[in-house]
Design an enzyme around this catalytic site. Structure first.
Site, PDB file in Angstrom:
ATOM      1  N   ARG A 154       0.857  -1.189   0.000  1.00  0.00           N
ATOM      2  CA  ARG A 154       0.000   0.000   0.000  1.00  0.00           C
ATOM      3  C   ARG A 154       0.888   1.232   0.000  1.00  0.00           C
ATOM      4  NH1 ARG A 154      -5.257  -0.627   0.502  1.00  0.00           N
ATOM      5  NH2 ARG A 154      -6.127  -2.468   1.522  1.00  0.00           N
ATOM      6  N   GLY A 155       0.304   2.349  -0.404  1.00  0.00           N
ATOM      7  CA  GLY A 155       1.011   3.614  -0.244  1.00  0.00           C
ATOM      8  C   GLY A 155       1.561   4.175  -1.540  1.00  0.00           C
ATOM      9  N   GLY A 179      -6.301  -0.411  -6.865  1.00  0.00           N
ATOM     10  CA  GLY A 179      -7.563   0.228  -6.504  1.00  0.00           C
ATOM     11  C   GLY A 179      -7.521   1.737  -6.697  1.00  0.00           C
ATOM     12  N   GLY A 181      -6.705   4.328  -4.780  1.00  0.00           N
ATOM     13  CA  GLY A 181      -5.487   5.024  -4.353  1.00  0.00           C
ATOM     14  C   GLY A 181      -4.363   4.799  -5.360  1.00  0.00           C
ATOM     15  N   THR A 208     -10.522  -4.225  -7.077  1.00  0.00           N
ATOM     16  CA  THR A 208     -11.103  -3.996  -5.749  1.00  0.00           C
ATOM     17  C   THR A 208     -12.130  -5.068  -5.461  1.00  0.00           C
ATOM     18  OG1 THR A 208     -12.828  -2.707  -4.652  1.00  0.00           O
ATOM     19  CG2 THR A 208     -12.420  -2.152  -6.926  1.00  0.00           C
ATOM     20  N   ILE A 209     -11.946  -5.806  -4.360  1.00  0.00           N
ATOM     21  CA  ILE A 209     -12.996  -6.781  -4.037  1.00  0.00           C
ATOM     22  C   ILE A 209     -14.246  -6.062  -3.562  1.00  0.00           C
ATOM     23  CG2 ILE A 209     -11.490  -8.746  -3.494  1.00  0.00           C
ATOM     24  CD1 ILE A 209     -12.173  -8.149  -0.511  1.00  0.00           C
ATOM     25  N   ASP A 210     -14.107  -4.792  -3.175  1.00  0.00           N
ATOM     26  CA  ASP A 210     -15.278  -4.054  -2.678  1.00  0.00           C
ATOM     27  C   ASP A 210     -16.202  -3.608  -3.812  1.00  0.00           C
ATOM     28  OD1 ASP A 210     -14.154  -4.407  -0.247  1.00  0.00           O
ATOM     29  OD2 ASP A 210     -13.554  -2.326   0.063  1.00  0.00           O
ATOM     30  N   ARG A 255     -15.235  -1.527   3.100  1.00  0.00           N
ATOM     31  CA  ARG A 255     -14.938  -0.341   3.910  1.00  0.00           C
ATOM     32  C   ARG A 255     -16.016   0.734   3.766  1.00  0.00           C
ATOM     33  NH1 ARG A 255      -9.568   0.797   4.872  1.00  0.00           N
ATOM     34  NH2 ARG A 255      -8.954  -0.203   2.945  1.00  0.00           N
ATOM     35  N   ILE A 362     -11.424 -14.354   1.926  1.00  0.00           N
ATOM     36  CA  ILE A 362     -12.199 -13.928   0.763  1.00  0.00           C
ATOM     37  C   ILE A 362     -11.312 -13.422  -0.361  1.00  0.00           C
ATOM     38  CG2 ILE A 362     -13.724 -12.061   0.012  1.00  0.00           C
ATOM     39  CD1 ILE A 362     -15.250 -12.338   2.590  1.00  0.00           C
TER      40      ILE A 362
HETATM   41  O1  F6P Z   1      -9.791  -2.103  -0.092  1.00  0.00           O
HETATM   42  C1  F6P Z   1     -10.318  -3.372  -0.134  1.00  0.00           C
HETATM   43  C2  F6P Z   1     -10.368  -3.968   1.239  1.00  0.00           C
HETATM   44  O2  F6P Z   1     -10.810  -5.261   1.052  1.00  0.00           O
HETATM   45  C3  F6P Z   1     -11.262  -3.227   2.229  1.00  0.00           C
HETATM   46  O3  F6P Z   1     -12.599  -3.628   2.222  1.00  0.00           O
HETATM   47  C4  F6P Z   1     -10.597  -3.553   3.519  1.00  0.00           C
HETATM   48  O4  F6P Z   1     -10.870  -2.599   4.508  1.00  0.00           O
HETATM   49  C5  F6P Z   1      -9.154  -3.534   3.151  1.00  0.00           C
HETATM   50  O5  F6P Z   1      -9.094  -4.015   1.845  1.00  0.00           O
HETATM   51  C6  F6P Z   1      -8.305  -4.300   4.114  1.00  0.00           C
HETATM   52  O6  F6P Z   1      -7.009  -4.426   3.615  1.00  0.00           O
HETATM   53  P1  F6P Z   1      -5.678  -4.489   4.472  1.00  0.00           P
HETATM   54  O7  F6P Z   1      -6.000  -5.166   5.762  1.00  0.00           O
HETATM   55  O8  F6P Z   1      -4.714  -5.239   3.623  1.00  0.00           O
HETATM   56  O9  F6P Z   1      -5.246  -3.083   4.639  1.00  0.00           O
END
Ligand code: F6P
Length: 438
Positions: A154-155, A179, A181, A208-210, A255, A362
């Site tokens: 991330r980041g 995603g 970001g 994005t799984i969301d 989220r 998941i």
């Molecule tokens: O962004 C997708 C997602 O599945 C969010 O629903 C969840 O909050 C996040 O990833 C959790 O990711 P990590 O624990 O790797 O930061």
């Protein structure tokens, strides 16, 4: 309101080379299965929405179609490509990597492909292991594994430094799988490259799984994610039914968007309550969630509750943010577990509560066949876009058509479950949940 000019995708320049795929598309015209490259895909899909715009046909907001072009910008066989996977895991990442490498090799004679390690950190010297060569052989069976063979992180990273890295390595096209970001990071990088006058394309494949990226019907991995989440709901139902006053409580990811909770619940048609970030609810009071749940258990002997992680955040406190800049969330699953237990105890009602959090399961599984197909086709569309010199875009599918979406639009807002939309209505129809829990 989205306008035509906002949907224009930047181009590096004139397409000067005949596409090796030209023979496949030479005589094709738009029909119900194919969109010609000179055509556009409508943004709106109902007469009323179109009418409300009150615009002439050629000023309506439309997308550039995805797919192979007759002429391309980069020279087949003389193009160097980079691939990077960013952010949290998602089923299908390896399918997309494999799809890109195979499409580049088989149809554009591009054999010079490198994979950057661990997200954007891989484009910053010294922050991650060196890039690796990706060949048809090295990616041959990676689709059978979950996760990403390249690793992720991330980041954001400094776009100037990342641009220097691409220049040093002679990369012509960078494919960014990530995603919202990561897509902002990709757009920043594309801007730096454009401002330096460099012919380097940045093409995004939204992950994005969301399922929270707007403009595209569904993101890859989402179908696998909710299918896996559904197994947890199934287990919660079995546990709840087998106990006296059984409650199965399942917390899934999501989220800001509750699509996994909604689709997983609908797929098994077993949930009595579905709680998502988009639909606020009260916990206490005669119309609140706890009282509704209590009544459901008394009437039916058991109940299943599915909660998305971003739901009910107004009951919780959390501070800080993750490296992607997402605000930290309070743990709604554990909060509900405690609140339900206390509520039943105060009412003198026995309770057997089983709490299941399938969270990382998941998103770490391999993609389903459905998602694998989608990943391959997205990868092919991304390669066609990149070889045609399109930049600062993501590929996606809308109204069953592959399209190019400018990154600025893809990150301009979040796709969410509409409380007055037909998905939420379907959820209400399939549960015992009142329309409002206030
Ligand atoms: O962004 C997708 C997602 O599945 C969010 O629903 C969840 O909050 C996040 O990833 C959790 O990711 P990590 O624990 O790797 O930061």
């Amino acid at each position: 309101m989205t306008t035509l000019s906002e949907l224009q995708v930047p181009r590096l320049g004139e397409c000067r080379f005949d596409s090796p795929l030209g023979k496949y598309v030479a005589g094709r015209r738009t029909n119900e299965h194919y969109v010609d490259e000179d055509d556009r895909v409508l943004f709106d899909d109902t007469v009323e929405l179109l009418r409300a715009r009150q615009l002439p046909l050629d000023e309506l907001p439309t997308f550039e179609p995805g797919g192979p072009r007759r002429r391309i910008f980069f020279e087949p066989g003389a193009t160097r490509v980079g691939i990077v996977t960013c952010g949290g895991l998602c089923p299908g990442l390896n399918d997309v990597i494999r799809g890109l490498v195979l499409e580049l090799h088989a149809h554009y004679a591009v054999d010079d492909v490198v994979g950057f390690r661990h997200g954007f950190a891989g484009l910053v010297p010294g922050l991650a292991p060196a890039p690796v060569a990706l060949t048809p052989d090295t990616v041959a069976t990676i689709n059978e594994q979950g996760g990403t063979i390249l690793g992720s992180s991330r980041g954001a990273q400094d776009p100037e430094v990342m641009a220097d890295c691409l220049v040093d390595l002679g990369i012509d096209i960078l494919f960014v799988i990530g995603g919202d970001g990561s897509m902002r990071g990709a757009a920043g990088l594309a801007d730096v490259l454009l401002s330096r006058g460099l012919d380097v394309a940045v093409v995004g494949i939204p992950k994005t799984i969301d399922n929270d990226i707007p403009f595209i019907g569904q993101s890859f991995g989402f179908q696998t994610a909710y299918t896996t989440a559904a197994q947890a709901i199934q287990a919660a139902r079995v546990e709840a039914q087998s106990a006296m006053n059984g409650v199965g409580l399942v917390r899934v990811m999501g989220r800001h968007s509750g699509f996994i909770a909604c689709y997983a619940s609908l797929s098994v048609h077993h949930a009595d309550f579905v709680l998502v970030p988009e639909v606020p609810f009260a916990l206490e009071g005669p119309g609140g969630f706890l009282a509704c749940l209590h009544r459901a258990v008394i009437e039916n002997g058991c109940a299943v509750v599915v909660v998305a992680e971003g739901a009910g955040q107004d009951f919780l406190y959390a501070e800080g943010s993750d490296p992607s800049g997402n605000p930290a969330l309070g743990d709604i699953g554990r909060h509900l577990r405690r609140a339900i237990t206390d509520h039943f105890a105060a009412a003198g009602t026995g309770l057997t509560l089983k709490y299941i959090d399938p969270g990382y399961t998941i998103r770490s599984v391999p993609a389903s066949a459905h998602d694998s197909v989608y990943c391959v086709r997205l990868a092919q569309a991304a390669v066609h876009a990149g070889m045609a010199g399109r930049t600062k875009l993501v590929v996606g599918r809308r109204h069953n058509r592959f399209i190019h979406v400018p990154i600025a639009q893809a990150v301009s807002y979040r796709n969410q479950v509409a409380p007055d939309g037909d998905l939420w209505l379907s959820v209400l129809e399939s549960t015992a949940q009142p329309a409002e829990m206030r």
